[in-house]
Design an enzyme around this catalytic site. Structure first.
Site, PDB file in Angstrom:
ATOM      1  N   HIS A 236      -0.429   0.462  11.341  1.00 17.22           N
ATOM      2  CA  HIS A 236      -1.054  -0.055  10.117  1.00 17.22           C
ATOM      3  C   HIS A 236      -0.678  -1.527   9.904  1.00 17.22           C
ATOM      4  CE1 HIS A 236      -2.546   1.196   5.845  1.00 17.22           C
ATOM      5  NE2 HIS A 236      -2.809  -0.089   6.072  1.00 17.22           N
TER       6      HIS A 236
ATOM      7  N   THR B 279      -2.687  -6.140  -1.411  1.00 15.57           N
ATOM      8  CA  THR B 279      -3.492  -5.389  -0.442  1.00 15.57           C
ATOM      9  C   THR B 279      -4.965  -5.478  -0.810  1.00 15.57           C
ATOM     10  OG1 THR B 279      -3.301  -3.417  -1.828  1.00 15.57           O
ATOM     11  CG2 THR B 279      -1.692  -3.647  -0.054  1.00 15.57           C
TER      12      THR B 279
ATOM     13  N   ASP C  61      -5.132   1.880  14.394  1.00 17.56           N
ATOM     14  CA  ASP C  61      -4.086   1.177  13.644  1.00 17.56           C
ATOM     15  C   ASP C  61      -3.626   2.017  12.454  1.00 17.56           C
ATOM     16  OD1 ASP C  61      -2.507  -1.169  12.812  1.00 17.56           O
ATOM     17  OD2 ASP C  61      -3.936  -1.273  11.153  1.00 17.56           O
TER      18      ASP C  61
ATOM     19  N   ASP D 161     -23.787   0.208   5.912  1.00 14.03           N
ATOM     20  CA  ASP D 161     -23.124   0.165   4.612  1.00 14.03           C
ATOM     21  C   ASP D 161     -24.135   0.560   3.542  1.00 14.03           C
ATOM     22  OD1 ASP D 161     -21.858  -0.538   2.186  1.00 14.03           O
ATOM     23  OD2 ASP D 161     -20.597  -2.011   3.202  1.00 14.03           O
TER      24      ASP D 161
ATOM     25  N   ARG E 286      -8.454   3.278   7.103  1.00 13.01           N
ATOM     26  CA  ARG E 286      -7.525   4.308   6.622  1.00 13.01           C
ATOM     27  C   ARG E 286      -7.612   5.491   7.584  1.00 13.01           C
ATOM     28  NH1 ARG E 286      -5.395   0.832   4.181  1.00 13.01           N
ATOM     29  NH2 ARG E 286      -5.072   0.629   1.927  1.00 13.01           N
TER      30      ARG E 286
ATOM     31  N   SER F   6       0.802  -1.236   0.000  1.00 11.48           N
ATOM     32  CA  SER F   6       0.000   0.000   0.000  1.00 11.48           C
ATOM     33  C   SER F   6       0.828   1.277   0.000  1.00 11.48           C
ATOM     34  CB  SER F   6      -0.930   0.005   1.215  1.00 11.48           C
ATOM     35  OG  SER F   6      -0.193   0.263   2.394  1.00 11.48           O
TER      36      SER F   6
ATOM     37  N   GLY G 171      -3.815  -5.935   9.406  1.00 11.27           N
ATOM     38  CA  GLY G 171      -3.941  -7.052   8.460  1.00 11.27           C
ATOM     39  C   GLY G 171      -2.717  -7.939   8.407  1.00 11.27           C
ATOM     40  N   TYR G 172      -1.770  -7.712   9.308  1.00 15.78           N
ATOM     41  CA  TYR G 172      -0.472  -8.374   9.194  1.00 15.78           C
ATOM     42  C   TYR G 172      -0.365  -9.726   9.899  1.00 15.78           C
ATOM     43  CZ  TYR G 172       2.386  -4.815   6.830  1.00 15.78           C
ATOM     44  OH  TYR G 172       2.957  -3.978   5.912  1.00 15.78           O
TER      45      TYR G 172
ATOM     46  N   GLU H  81       0.630   8.974   7.652  1.00 19.36           N
ATOM     47  CA  GLU H  81       1.578   7.861   7.798  1.00 19.36           C
ATOM     48  C   GLU H  81       2.768   8.096   6.868  1.00 19.36           C
ATOM     49  OE1 GLU H  81      -0.327   4.067   7.172  1.00 19.36           O
ATOM     50  OE2 GLU H  81      -1.953   4.545   8.551  1.00 19.36           O
TER      51      GLU H  81
HETATM   52  N1  LIG Z   1      -5.229  -1.687   8.637  1.00 19.83           N
HETATM   53  C1  LIG Z   1      -4.954  -2.572   7.721  1.00 19.83           C
HETATM   54  O1  LIG Z   1      -3.935  -3.231   7.805  1.00 19.83           O
HETATM   55  C2  LIG Z   1      -5.897  -2.809   6.588  1.00 19.83           C
HETATM   56  C3  LIG Z   1      -6.712  -1.805   6.129  1.00 19.83           C
HETATM   57  N2  LIG Z   1      -7.602  -2.054   5.096  1.00 19.83           N
HETATM   58  C4  LIG Z   1      -8.472  -0.955   4.655  1.00 19.83           C
HETATM   59  O2  LIG Z   1      -9.795  -1.321   4.962  1.00 19.83           O
HETATM   60  C5  LIG Z   1     -10.624  -1.017   3.855  1.00 19.83           C
HETATM   61  C6  LIG Z   1     -11.796  -1.963   3.846  1.00 19.83           C
HETATM   62  O3  LIG Z   1     -11.338  -3.267   3.515  1.00 19.83           O
HETATM   63  P1  LIG Z   1     -12.368  -4.396   3.035  1.00 19.83           P
HETATM   64  O4  LIG Z   1     -13.400  -4.594   4.083  1.00 19.83           O
HETATM   65  O5  LIG Z   1     -11.600  -5.572   2.637  1.00 19.83           O
HETATM   66  O6  LIG Z   1     -12.968  -3.683   1.774  1.00 19.83           O
HETATM   67  P2  LIG Z   1     -14.326  -4.032   1.053  1.00 19.83           P
HETATM   68  O7  LIG Z   1     -14.293  -3.302  -0.230  1.00 19.83           O
HETATM   69  O8  LIG Z   1     -14.556  -5.492   1.041  1.00 19.83           O
HETATM   70  O9  LIG Z   1     -15.429  -3.374   2.023  1.00 19.83           O
HETATM   71  C7  LIG Z   1     -15.569  -2.006   2.241  1.00 19.83           C
HETATM   72  C8  LIG Z   1     -17.044  -1.737   2.455  1.00 19.83           C
HETATM   73  O10 LIG Z   1     -17.220  -0.366   2.819  1.00 19.83           O
HETATM   74  C9  LIG Z   1     -18.447   0.040   2.236  1.00 19.83           C
HETATM   75  N3  LIG Z   1     -18.538   1.480   2.197  1.00 19.83           N
HETATM   76  C10 LIG Z   1     -18.052   2.343   1.277  1.00 19.83           C
HETATM   77  N4  LIG Z   1     -18.367   3.611   1.626  1.00 19.83           N
HETATM   78  C11 LIG Z   1     -19.071   3.544   2.780  1.00 19.83           C
HETATM   79  C12 LIG Z   1     -19.644   4.511   3.647  1.00 19.83           C
HETATM   80  N5  LIG Z   1     -19.607   5.818   3.388  1.00 19.83           N
HETATM   81  N6  LIG Z   1     -20.267   4.080   4.768  1.00 19.83           N
HETATM   82  C13 LIG Z   1     -20.335   2.767   5.066  1.00 19.83           C
HETATM   83  N7  LIG Z   1     -19.816   1.800   4.266  1.00 19.83           N
HETATM   84  C14 LIG Z   1     -19.181   2.182   3.153  1.00 19.83           C
HETATM   85  C15 LIG Z   1     -18.445  -0.626   0.876  1.00 19.83           C
HETATM   86  O11 LIG Z   1     -19.753  -0.704   0.344  1.00 19.83           O
HETATM   87  C16 LIG Z   1     -17.870  -1.987   1.211  1.00 19.83           C
HETATM   88  O12 LIG Z   1     -18.881  -2.936   1.486  1.00 19.83           O
HETATM   89  C17 LIG Z   1      -9.696  -1.164   2.637  1.00 19.83           C
HETATM   90  O13 LIG Z   1     -10.152  -0.381   1.551  1.00 19.83           O
HETATM   91  C18 LIG Z   1      -8.392  -0.689   3.162  1.00 19.83           C
HETATM   92  O14 LIG Z   1      -8.290   0.706   2.944  1.00 19.83           O
HETATM   93  C19 LIG Z   1      -7.726  -3.298   4.571  1.00 19.83           C
HETATM   94  C20 LIG Z   1      -6.939  -4.319   4.999  1.00 19.83           C
HETATM   95  C21 LIG Z   1      -5.913  -4.143   6.001  1.00 19.83           C
HETATM   96  O1  LIG Z   2      -4.696  -4.352   2.400  1.00 19.90           O
HETATM   97  C1  LIG Z   2      -4.697  -3.134   2.665  1.00 19.90           C
HETATM   98  O2  LIG Z   2      -5.433  -2.315   2.112  1.00 19.90           O
HETATM   99  C2  LIG Z   2      -3.777  -2.629   3.682  1.00 19.90           C
HETATM  100  O3  LIG Z   2      -3.982  -1.604   4.257  1.00 19.90           O
HETATM  101  C3  LIG Z   2      -2.584  -3.470   3.961  1.00 19.90           C
HETATM  102  O4  LIG Z   2      -2.820  -4.519   4.794  1.00 19.90           O
HETATM  103  C4  LIG Z   2      -1.460  -2.624   4.472  1.00 19.90           C
HETATM  104  O5  LIG Z   2      -0.267  -3.305   4.334  1.00 19.90           O
HETATM  105  P1  LIG Z   2       0.904  -2.849   3.345  1.00 19.90           P
HETATM  106  O6  LIG Z   2       0.450  -3.125   1.987  1.00 19.90           O
HETATM  107  O7  LIG Z   2       1.127  -1.381   3.524  1.00 19.90           O
HETATM  108  O8  LIG Z   2       2.047  -3.682   3.748  1.00 19.90           O
END
Ligand SMILES: NC(=O)C1=CN([C@@H]2O[C@H](COP(=O)(O)OP(=O)(O)OC[C@H]3O[C@@H](n4cnc5c(N)ncnc54)[C@H](O)[C@@H]3O)[C@@H](O)[C@H]2O)C=CC1
Ligand SMILES: O=C(O)C(=O)[C@H](O)COP(=O)(O)O
Length: 375
Positions: free
Chosen positions: A255, A67, A233, A147, A209, A45, A258-259, A238
């Site tokens: 952040h 990601t 997180d 959602d 985010r 990311s 997801g790790y 960042e």
């Molecule tokens: N902290 C970390 O390590 C990680 C962070 N992320 C972040 O988390 C985000 C979500 O991941 P997933 O759940 O896998 O994505 P996803 O795309 O499966 O789900 C996101 C959901 O949010 C909904 N959404 C969009 N705008 C909205 C709003 N204004 N109000 C309520 N719901 C809304 C969408 O309809 C969707 O169902 C990613 O886009 C990424 O930025 C993801 C993985 C790891």
């Molecule tokens: O999957 C995402 O979206 C994420 O935020 C990642 O888990 C963050 O990990 P890196 O890609 O920055 O290592």
């Protein structure tokens, strides 16, 4: 074939070693020159994948991001150049869901409260939000989902408005992508006005985010509202989060929600599968062979499971207190945030532990732990 890969992407050698020559790079500082002769680019990311980076990379055949989020990738640009692109949707959803659940168990213990009985509001009911809801429901909590996008798409689950969720939830966990425009934009979704709506004693978790919450407004709010507890997180700015905000969070991490090793392996594996498809090759490697054995791979339970014992079991796979302590010690140094992420190779998912069912006292506990993800 030249494969450029982020040095923080594990299992690249094991999966891509047969396909070409691999060069590892620092993803945050990647330059156009470094990628100019790449055939394949594998990022995380922290790399901005756009025209500025890729205009000179004329041999490029594939870009993969291990990601869930794609906000760092100019997908329209790649499409216009007909460069196949894939991200890894869902790869780390279980890890994020377990992070949120374990953080809630930690907060409950820290404040002498029971998690069970609380109402949790999930904002964003996609992969990670659903994974968090799965853990919470397995543990018997009431979960509310907000959602509006999924609701409009006809998802059959029950949804509530954000106002209604804030008015009813004891705990709010954020799981939305970052979007800067449109009816459902999430940039500063939690601004000063929204923060002021929070009920007394709300726990607010952000593992999606940083910019989904106005971090300056959050500092001002939290300085007046110590009853609200924060688990953060992700951060605005960042890898340099605001020090005042770190100090105000109960649990703070760089952040890494997801790790898990499983999540990282799944991410790299999904890119491997997609590249094989693009190149017309058979994907003959397996995901399970990548993961190392886990030191606590079996648990025997003899008594009914208390919440404290569930937390003890959870800490076998992930002790959030350790990451919080490490983070506070390093985030203010120039490379502290990124170094901690780079060295984060120890966390597992519940599935790394097998339950010895014959010794479990109650079938209900067994079923709950299985639904949480234990084997
Ligand atoms: N902290 C970390 O390590 C990680 C962070 N992320 C972040 O988390 C985000 C979500 O991941 P997933 O759940 O896998 O994505 P996803 O795309 O499966 O789900 C996101 C959901 O949010 C909904 N959404 C969009 N705008 C909205 C709003 N204004 N109000 C309520 N719901 C809304 C969408 O309809 C969707 O169902 C990613 O886009 C990424 O930025 C993801 C993985 C790891
Ligand atoms: O999957 C995402 O979206 C994420 O935020 C990642 O888990 C963050 O990990 P890196 O890609 O920055 O290592």
């Amino acid at each position: 074939m030249k494969i450029i890969a982020d040095e923080n992407m594990p299992y690249v050698d094991a999966l891509f070693g047969d396909l070409g020559e691999i060069e590892y790079v620092n993803g945050r500082n990647l330059t156009a020159e470094q990628v100019s002769d790449a055939d394949v680019l594998l990022v995380r990311s922290v790399t901005k994948v756009n025209a500025a980076l890729l205009d000179n990379a004329q041999k490029l055949k594939f870009v993969g991001s291990a990601t869930i989020g794609t906000d760092h990738v100019a997908v329209d640009y790649l499409a216009a150049r007909k460069i196949p692109f894939t991200n890894a949707p869902g790869c780390n959803a279980t890890a994020v869901g377990e992070y949120a659940f374990i953080a809630m168990l930690e907060l409950a213990q820290r404040f002498g409260e029971n998690l069970q009985g609380k109402v949790v509001g999930i904002v964003g009911a996609g992969n990670t939000g659903t994974a968090a809801a799965k853990c919470l429901e397995a543990y018997g909590l009431k979960v509310m989902l907000c959602d509006p996008v999924k609701a409009e798409q006809g998802d059959s689950r029950e949804f509530v408005s954000l106002d209604s969720l804030i008015a009813q939830a004891d705990i709010i966990s954020l799981h939305v992508p970052i979007t800067k425009g449109g009816e459902h934009k999430t940039w500063y979704l939690f601004d000063e006005a929204r923060l002021n709506q929070l009920r007394p004693n709300t726990w607010l978790l952000n593992c999606c985010r940083g910019e989904v919450i106005d971090n300056r407004a959050l500092i001002a709010f939290k300085q007046q509202r110590d009853d609200v507890k924060l688990v953060l997180d992700v951060w605005e700015g960042e890898p340099n989060p605001m020090a005042e905000l770190v100090a105000l969070a109960e649990f703070a991490t760089p952040h890494i929600a997801g790790y898990s090793l499983e999540g990282k392996a799944r991410g790299t594996f999904m890119l491997y599968q997609k590249l094989c498809e693009v190149l017309g090759l058979e994907a003959n490697k397996s995901l399970t062979s990548l993961l190392p054995p886990f030191q606590f791979n079996q648990v025997y339970r003899q008594n009914e499971l208390s919440e404290g014992q569930l937390l003890t079991l959870s800490r076998l796979v992930y002790d959030l207190r350790d990451d919080d302590r490490k983070f506070r010690g390093c985030f203010a140094t120039t490379t502290g945030f990124d170094q901690m992420r780079k060295n984060h190779t120890y966390r597992r998912e519940y599935s790394a532990i097998t339950l010895k069912s014959e010794t479990l006292a109650t079938p209900a506990d067994h079923s709950m732990l299985r639904t949480l993800g234990f084997n």
